[in-house]
Design a protein around this motif. Structure first.
Motif, PDB file in Angstrom:
ATOM      1  N   SER A 351       0.856  -1.194   0.000  1.00  9.00           N
ATOM      2  CA  SER A 351       0.000   0.000   0.000  1.00  9.00           C
ATOM      3  C   SER A 351       0.885   1.234   0.000  1.00  9.00           C
ATOM      4  CB  SER A 351      -0.934   0.010   1.214  1.00  9.00           C
ATOM      5  OG  SER A 351      -0.194   0.105   2.415  1.00  9.00           O
ATOM      6  N   ASP A 352       0.348   2.324  -0.489  1.00  5.38           N
ATOM      7  CA  ASP A 352       1.129   3.564  -0.547  1.00  5.38           C
ATOM      8  C   ASP A 352       1.464   4.080   0.847  1.00  5.38           C
ATOM      9  OD1 ASP A 352       1.000   3.445  -3.280  1.00  5.38           O
ATOM     10  OD2 ASP A 352      -0.761   4.756  -3.437  1.00  5.38           O
ATOM     11  N   SER A 353       0.596   3.818   1.811  1.00  4.98           N
ATOM     12  CA  SER A 353       0.848   4.299   3.172  1.00  4.98           C
ATOM     13  C   SER A 353       1.963   3.531   3.866  1.00  4.98           C
ATOM     14  CB  SER A 353      -0.435   4.205   4.003  1.00  4.98           C
ATOM     15  OG  SER A 353      -0.883   2.864   4.062  1.00  4.98           O
ATOM     16  N   SER A 354       2.187   2.311   3.450  1.00  8.39           N
ATOM     17  CA  SER A 354       3.235   1.493   4.081  1.00  8.39           C
ATOM     18  C   SER A 354       4.511   1.465   3.259  1.00  8.39           C
ATOM     19  CB  SER A 354       2.728   0.058   4.270  1.00  8.39           C
ATOM     20  OG  SER A 354       2.497  -0.562   3.013  1.00  8.39           O
ATOM     21  N   ARG A 355       4.574   2.275   2.226  1.00 11.59           N
ATOM     22  CA  ARG A 355       5.739   2.256   1.336  1.00 11.59           C
ATOM     23  C   ARG A 355       6.755   3.305   1.784  1.00 11.59           C
ATOM     24  NH1 ARG A 355       5.972   2.218  -5.272  1.00 11.59           N
ATOM     25  NH2 ARG A 355       7.939   3.335  -5.533  1.00 11.59           N
ATOM     26  N   LYS A 356       8.036   2.918   1.727  1.00 16.85           N
ATOM     27  CA  LYS A 356       9.126   3.844   2.020  1.00 16.85           C
ATOM     28  C   LYS A 356      10.087   3.851   0.840  1.00 16.85           C
ATOM     29  CE  LYS A 356      12.975   4.820   5.165  1.00 16.85           C
ATOM     30  NZ  LYS A 356      12.629   6.258   5.295  1.00 16.85           N
ATOM     31  N   ASP A 357      10.271   5.016   0.246  1.00 13.20           N
ATOM     32  CA  ASP A 357      11.160   5.166  -0.895  1.00 13.20           C
ATOM     33  C   ASP A 357      12.577   5.470  -0.417  1.00 13.20           C
ATOM     34  OD1 ASP A 357       9.232   4.805  -2.956  1.00 13.20           O
ATOM     35  OD2 ASP A 357       8.457   6.816  -2.528  1.00 13.20           O
ATOM     36  N   MET A 358      13.540   4.877  -1.101  1.00 16.04           N
ATOM     37  CA  MET A 358      14.935   5.144  -0.811  1.00 16.04           C
ATOM     38  C   MET A 358      15.363   6.469  -1.460  1.00 16.04           C
ATOM     39  SD  MET A 358      15.948   2.548   1.071  1.00 16.04           S
ATOM     40  CE  MET A 358      14.344   2.585   1.851  1.00 16.04           C
ATOM     41  N   THR A 359      16.631   6.775  -1.395  1.00 17.81           N
ATOM     42  CA  THR A 359      17.130   8.056  -1.910  1.00 17.81           C
ATOM     43  C   THR A 359      16.912   8.179  -3.404  1.00 17.81           C
ATOM     44  OG1 THR A 359      18.840   7.990  -0.184  1.00 17.81           O
ATOM     45  CG2 THR A 359      19.130   9.582  -1.967  1.00 17.81           C
ATOM     46  N   HIS A 360      17.081   7.069  -4.115  1.00 17.84           N
ATOM     47  CA  HIS A 360      16.939   7.101  -5.570  1.00 17.84           C
ATOM     48  C   HIS A 360      15.906   6.061  -5.999  1.00 17.84           C
ATOM     49  CE1 HIS A 360      20.556   9.624  -5.898  1.00 17.84           C
ATOM     50  NE2 HIS A 360      21.101   8.820  -5.016  1.00 17.84           N
ATOM     51  N   GLU A 361      15.430   6.205  -7.233  1.00 21.37           N
ATOM     52  CA  GLU A 361      14.451   5.280  -7.771  1.00 21.37           C
ATOM     53  C   GLU A 361      15.077   3.916  -8.037  1.00 21.37           C
ATOM     54  OE1 GLU A 361      12.790   7.007 -11.244  1.00 21.37           O
ATOM     55  OE2 GLU A 361      11.652   8.569 -10.175  1.00 21.37           O
ATOM     56  N   HIS A 362      14.200   2.970  -8.356  1.00 24.33           N
ATOM     57  CA  HIS A 362      14.649   1.609  -8.645  1.00 24.33           C
ATOM     58  C   HIS A 362      15.635   1.633  -9.811  1.00 24.33           C
ATOM     59  CE1 HIS A 362      14.568  -2.704  -9.249  1.00 24.33           C
ATOM     60  NE2 HIS A 362      13.735  -2.845  -8.233  1.00 24.33           N
ATOM     61  N   PRO A 363      16.815   1.029  -9.673  1.00 23.53           N
ATOM     62  CA  PRO A 363      17.824   1.140 -10.744  1.00 23.53           C
ATOM     63  C   PRO A 363      17.564   0.249 -11.942  1.00 23.53           C
ATOM     64  CG  PRO A 363      18.683  -0.189  -8.938  1.00 23.53           C
ATOM     65  CD  PRO A 363      17.337   0.303  -8.495  1.00 23.53           C
ATOM     66  N   PHE A 364      16.716  -0.762 -11.813  1.00 23.38           N
ATOM     67  CA  PHE A 364      16.534  -1.727 -12.905  1.00 23.38           C
ATOM     68  C   PHE A 364      15.122  -1.723 -13.488  1.00 23.38           C
ATOM     69  CE2 PHE A 364      19.368  -3.829  -9.649  1.00 23.38           C
ATOM     70  CZ  PHE A 364      20.547  -3.409 -10.231  1.00 23.38           C
ATOM     71  N   TYR A 365      14.170  -1.148 -12.800  1.00 25.38           N
ATOM     72  CA  TYR A 365      12.771  -1.218 -13.250  1.00 25.38           C
ATOM     73  C   TYR A 365      12.490  -0.110 -14.258  1.00 25.38           C
ATOM     74  CZ  TYR A 365       7.676  -1.358 -13.078  1.00 25.38           C
ATOM     75  OH  TYR A 365       6.349  -1.448 -13.404  1.00 25.38           O
ATOM     76  N   ASN A 366      11.882  -0.527 -15.365  1.00 24.30           N
ATOM     77  CA  ASN A 366      11.486   0.416 -16.411  1.00 24.30           C
ATOM     78  C   ASN A 366       9.984   0.269 -16.631  1.00 24.30           C
ATOM     79  OD1 ASN A 366      11.120   2.047 -18.639  1.00 24.30           O
ATOM     80  ND2 ASN A 366      12.814   1.168 -19.823  1.00 24.30           N
ATOM     81  N   PRO A 367       9.174   1.228 -16.179  1.00 24.12           N
ATOM     82  CA  PRO A 367       7.713   1.078 -16.309  1.00 24.12           C
ATOM     83  C   PRO A 367       7.227   1.023 -17.750  1.00 24.12           C
ATOM     84  CG  PRO A 367       8.304   3.300 -15.605  1.00 24.12           C
ATOM     85  CD  PRO A 367       9.554   2.490 -15.546  1.00 24.12           C
ATOM     86  N   ASN A 368       8.034   1.511 -18.692  1.00 22.12           N
ATOM     87  CA  ASN A 368       7.617   1.488 -20.089  1.00 22.12           C
ATOM     88  C   ASN A 368       7.743   0.091 -20.710  1.00 22.12           C
ATOM     89  OD1 ASN A 368       7.165   4.288 -19.975  1.00 22.12           O
ATOM     90  ND2 ASN A 368       9.323   4.713 -20.501  1.00 22.12           N
TER      91      ASN A 368
END
Length: 574
Positions: A351-368
């Motif tokens: 869930s968005d409420s339980s999510r914690k983002d690190m300093t930078h985005e995911h290095p391998f995931y490409n949503p496209n």
């Protein structure tokens, strides 16, 4: 008559005569019968003072010990042996006075018994002495039987009459095909590796990427209880296992000259726990300039999770006589790898409420390009100093570590990072189970015994997981217990419970020495850094506790990838 002195006697002898019998040049052995001899015949004693006593007292023969063995005389037939000594008439009245205490020859446990044995192997008395490396059935304290190839003194693992003399050798295949043009540079046995030590600090964080979901604490119910059982579900999430040279973040750090050695926690943990491994594995080392990249090849066994690798009676392959195909090592590895891929996804709250983002985005995931959402995963890039002393030039190592979930501390409210792994039970009655207890009935009442058995049968796997958690500086390591819904079906599983452990405390329970692991890394690194630029392969021998370092051509493993791609293109054209 006057006595003759010795000097006069010697001087009176002819000069041609000497002491001893006359010298003869005849070599013909006329009248001496032929004595058949076989290499299998055993040589007995020259004199046995106990044989007659035992017969007179009605003592029974002890099969498998010296009393029985020494009765096989020199020659193929005892009755027709021409060299057998015939007792003279005056020797019939000869007797031996024996003042020694005679022990009871009844059945029982302890020294001097020939039928039963307690503990590991037979413990023989004076009439028994065990051999080394013999095949013997042993009885444990609980009456459980197994096999042991450890020889020793007093009948430990010694010969037992009527059984085979050697334990079948497990000839496993190497993880990689060693080609003739590979040059062996070093060969290091585990005994030498176990003596290495290098004290290293806790390391420092360089950067972090990705995001984490919160851990679902409802899975922390009493393990083994019926209320804690849940079906293991398969969730489709995008997960990655990128090797060192293909990691764009590591490439950036290498360009900035942030360290000399670069690797991932999956690869580094295998190297640090090398002495605990039984199965074969291999690493690829790229020497580029002053830098060293420790990689794994495509389809490496490092991506697989082993099952009961360290068990005394490890699972057998189908070629070795295993009748259950789903319980062969290869199938068990596929099952365990699948469980460890999907289990961490189920025990988090997405869930968005339980999510914690690190300093930078995911290095391998490409949503496209990806159709599935990314899995909960954070990547910490951490640096360690492998210098031997302060005066030496720093030798830094950067490793990419992984975290699986996050949770709030109930007291302080701080974020606690955790890694999540899963142990799996296949069939506690099948071959290769390693004496595992039934988790459904014992996990709640004998949790310590279940975990101790897993530490014994899977010491390499658990050691690697613990090292990965320490490298990532995780606060908690979650261990899930996953079992088959039916022992004969390896597709459906249930979660029986989850245990929490602090990584360093768990390492102490397993008697792990992290300094030894860092010493192994430093030793291998020193060897490769002294070599010229190029590609090297480190291979664990499949049947011996030995590591071998090969120098290989630069295009090694790349040809196989190109050939695979060419075949796929040709198949598509057809």
């Amino acid at each position: 008559m006057a006595p003759i002195s010795l000097t006069d006697l010697v001087s009176s002898l002819p000069a041609s005569d000497g002491w001893g019998p006359p010298v003869s040049t005849e070599t013909t052995l006329e009248g001496v019968p032929y004595a058949p001899y076989s290499k299998a015949d055993k040589l007995g004693r020259m004199a046995d003072w106990t044989e007659g006593r035992d017969k007179d007292r009605g003592g029974r023969q002890q099969y498998g010990n010296r009393n029985y063995r020494d009765q096989q005389v020199y020659g193929a037939n005892a009755q027709s042996n021409p060299f057998a000594i015939q007792a003279a008439e005056e020797e019939a009245t000869f007797s031996v006075v024996d003042n020694s205490r005679t022990a009871s020859r009844g059945r029982g446990f302890g020294r001097g018994t020939a039928t039963f044995a307690r503990g590991r192997g037979q413990r023989g008395g004076q009439a028994q002495r065990g051999g080394r490396g013999t095949f013997q059935r042993i009885g444990g304290r609980g009456g459980q039987q197994g096999y042991d190839n450890r020889g020793g003194r007093g009948g430990r693992g010694g010969r037992r009459f009527g059984w085979r003399d050697d334990k079948p050798q497990r000839n496993r295949d190497a993880s990689v095909n060693v080609k003739p043009d590979w040059q062996v540079l070093e060969e290091i046995d585990f005994i030498r590796l176990a003596k290495l030590n290098l004290e290293t600090g806790d390391g420092e964080d360089i950067d972090s990427y990705g995001f984490l979901y919160s851990y679902d604490r409802t899975y922390d119910k009493q393990p083994g209880a019926k209320t804690s059982e849940r079906k293991l579900n398969v969730l489709e999430r995008a997960a990655y296992n990128v090797t060192t040279s293909s990691d764009p973040i590591i490439q950036e750090l290498a360009d900035k000259d942030e360290a000399t050695i670069f690797t991932t926690d999956n690869i580094l943990s295998m190297l640090m726990c090398a002495t605990k491994s039984v199965y074969s594995w291999d690493l690829v080392l790229h020497r580029r300039g002053k830098q060293l990249f420790i990689d794994k090849r495509e389809g490496s066994s490092l991506d697989m999770v082993t099952v009961n690798e360290n068990a005394t009676d490890a699972p057998l392959e189908l070629s070795e006589g295993n009748k259950d195909s789903i319980n062969s090592p290869s199938q068990l590895m596929l099952e365990a790898t699948h469980i460890n891929n999907v289990f961490p996804l189920q025990v988090v709250i997405e869930s968005d409420s339980s999510r914690k983002d690190m300093t930078h985005e995911h290095p391998f995931y490409n949503p496209n390009e990806e159709t599935d959402p990314p899995a909960s995963k954070a990547y910490r890039y951490r640096r360690f100093d492998l210098s031997l002393n302060q005066d030496e030039e720093p030798l830094h190592l950067i490793v990419r570590t992984e975290l699986d979930a996050i949770a709030k501390n109930n007291i302080s409210g701080d974020d606690q990072y955790m890694t999540i792994k899963a142990l799996n039970e296949f069939d506690n009655k099948a071959q290769g189970s390693g004496g595992a207890l039934d988790w459904r009935s014992k996990l709640q009442s004998q949790r310590g015994a279940v975990l101790a058995t897993e530490m014994k049968n899977n010491s390499c796997k658990l050691a690697r997981w613990t090292v990965q958690s320490i490298l990532a500086k995780a606060d908690t390591m979650k261990l899930g217990f996953v079992s088959r819904s039916n022992p004969k079906n390896n597709n459906d599983h249930v979660i029986l419970g989850v245990l929490s452990n602090k990584p360093r405390d768990f390492a102490s329970q397993m008697a792990m020495n992290l300094a030894n692991g860092w010493g192994i890394v430093r030793t291998i690194v020193d060897v490769v850094l002294k070599m010229p630029e190029g590609k090297y392969v480190l291979v664990k021998d499949p049947n011996k506790p030995v590591l071998r370092l090969y120098q290989v051509p630069d295009n090694t493993f790349e040809e196989d990838t190109e050939e695979t791609g060419t075949v796929q293109e040709e198949d598509g054209e057809e």
